[in-house]
Design an enzyme around this catalytic site. Structure first.
Site, short mmCIF file in Angstrom:
data_model
loop_
_atom_site.label_atom_id
_atom_site.label_comp_id
_atom_site.label_asym_id
_atom_site.label_seq_id
_atom_site.Cartn_x
_atom_site.Cartn_y
_atom_site.Cartn_z
N LYS A 13 0.67 -1.28 -0.17
CA LYS A 13 -0.08 0.18 -0.01
C LYS A 13 0.97 1.32 -0.05
O LYS A 13 0.45 2.21 -0.72
CB LYS A 13 -0.84 0.06 1.29
CG LYS A 13 -1.96 -1.15 1.20
CD LYS A 13 -2.88 -0.97 2.43
CE LYS A 13 -2.27 -0.80 3.65
NZ LYS A 13 -1.48 -2.08 4.12
N ARG A 88 -10.21 1.90 9.36
CA ARG A 88 -9.83 0.48 9.64
C ARG A 88 -11.03 -0.19 10.27
O ARG A 88 -10.74 -1.39 10.45
CB ARG A 88 -8.75 0.55 10.81
CG ARG A 88 -7.22 0.88 10.31
CD ARG A 88 -6.37 0.83 11.28
NE ARG A 88 -5.23 1.38 10.82
CZ ARG A 88 -4.00 0.68 10.53
NH1 ARG A 88 -3.82 -0.54 10.81
NH2 ARG A 88 -2.75 1.30 10.17
N ARG A 127 11.03 -7.80 5.02
CA ARG A 127 11.15 -6.42 5.62
C ARG A 127 11.90 -6.29 7.24
O ARG A 127 12.46 -5.49 7.41
CB ARG A 127 9.90 -5.70 5.78
CG ARG A 127 9.80 -4.18 5.92
CD ARG A 127 8.16 -3.62 5.94
NE ARG A 127 7.55 -4.31 7.23
CZ ARG A 127 6.27 -3.51 7.30
NH1 ARG A 127 5.64 -2.90 6.52
NH2 ARG A 127 5.84 -3.96 8.15
N ARG A 133 13.12 -4.40 11.90
CA ARG A 133 11.74 -4.00 12.81
C ARG A 133 11.49 -5.24 13.74
O ARG A 133 11.19 -6.43 13.48
CB ARG A 133 10.65 -3.86 11.95
CG ARG A 133 11.01 -2.60 11.17
CD ARG A 133 10.01 -2.34 9.96
NE ARG A 133 8.45 -2.29 10.88
CZ ARG A 133 7.86 -1.65 10.19
NH1 ARG A 133 7.57 -0.88 9.19
NH2 ARG A 133 6.67 -1.67 10.94
N ARG A 144 -1.45 -9.25 13.33
CA ARG A 144 -1.77 -8.08 12.40
C ARG A 144 -2.80 -8.49 11.11
O ARG A 144 -3.79 -7.62 10.71
CB ARG A 144 -0.80 -7.29 12.03
CG ARG A 144 -0.27 -6.31 13.29
CD ARG A 144 0.92 -5.25 12.99
NE ARG A 144 1.78 -5.75 12.14
CZ ARG A 144 3.20 -6.22 12.33
NH1 ARG A 144 3.52 -6.05 13.64
NH2 ARG A 144 4.04 -6.30 11.54
#
Length: 187
Positions: A13, A88, A127, A133, A144
Site C-alpha cells: 500500500k 480501519r 522487511r 523491525r 496483524r
C-alpha cells in the site's frame, strides 16, 4: 482524485500510494505519518494522542478521526489525496463519510490490493530482516493479518456496494501494479 488504498500489511500500500501520489500530483496521507507529524510538532491533537501511545494504548477512533479530518482540510489536499491506513473499522467509515460531507469532497475510489497470506508473511519477514523491525516477528505479523481480516477487510464490501471498489493483485512488478491501478481507475 480522492482515493483510499486498502489491503493487509505487506501488500504494498505505501509503495503504491507514493507512486500514485506522484502520478496524480496529490498527497499520499498515512495515518501513521499524521500521528508522527502531530506528535513531533506538539499540536494539541498530537499531545492528546501521545498520552494514549505512552500508555501503550491504541489511539481511540474519536481522536484518530479528528486528526484525519484536520489533515484532509489542509491546503495541499484541496485537489485530492490518497489515504492509507484509514478507515480501519466500520465506525471510521461512518466518520469518514461525515468528514467528506462536511468538506464537500466525495470519495472517488477505493483501491484494494490483495495477496496470498504466505506472500504477505514472507514479505514482512524480509522487511523485518532488512529494517531490523522488532514488531515484524511471525506471531505479531500473524496477529496483524488476523485483525485486518476481521476488522478491515469487511469494509471492502461496504465500498463495493457503493460502486467505489477496485481490486488489484499486489503481487508482481511494482511499476506493472501501478500501471494496472491507473488503467483500472480510468486513465
Amino acid at each position: 482524485m480522492r482515493l483510499l488504498i486498502m489491503g493487509p500489511q505487506g501488500v504494498g500500500k505505501g509503495t503504491q500510494a507514493a507512486l500514485l501520489s506522484k502520478h496524480y500530483n496529490i498527497p499520499a496521507i498515512s495515518t501513521g505519518d499524521i500521528f508522527r507529524f502531530n506528535i513531533k510538532n506538539k499540536t494539541p491533537l498530537g499531545l492528546e494522542a501521545l498520552e494514549y501511545i505512552n500508555k501503550g494504548e491504541l489511539v481511540p477512533d474519536e481522536l484518530t478521526n479528528k486528526i484525519v479530518k484536520d489533515r484532509l482540510a489542509q491546503d495541499d489536499a484541496k485537489n485530492g489525496w490518497i489515504l492509507d491506513g484509514y478507515p480501519r473499522n466500520a465506525s471510521q467509515v461512518e466518520a469518514l463519510d461525515a468528514m467528506l460531507a462536511d468538506l464537500g469532497t466525495p470519495l472517488d475510489a477505493v483501491v484494494a490490493l490483495t495477496a496470498d497470506h504466505d506472500v504477505l508473511m514472507d514479505r514482512m519477514m524480509k522487511r523485518a530482516q532488512l529494517e531490523g523491525r522488532s514488531d515484524d516477528n511471525p506471531e505479531a505479523i500473524a496477529k496483524r493479518l488476523d485483525v485486518y481480516a476481521k476488522e478491515t477487510a469487511p469494509l471492502l464490501d461496504t465500498y463495493k456496494s457503493r460502486g467505489l471498489l477496485h481490486e488489484f493483485n499486489g503481487v508482481g512488478e511494482i511499476d506493472d501494479i501501478q500501471a494496472t491501478i491507473i488503467k483500472g481507475l480510468g486513465e
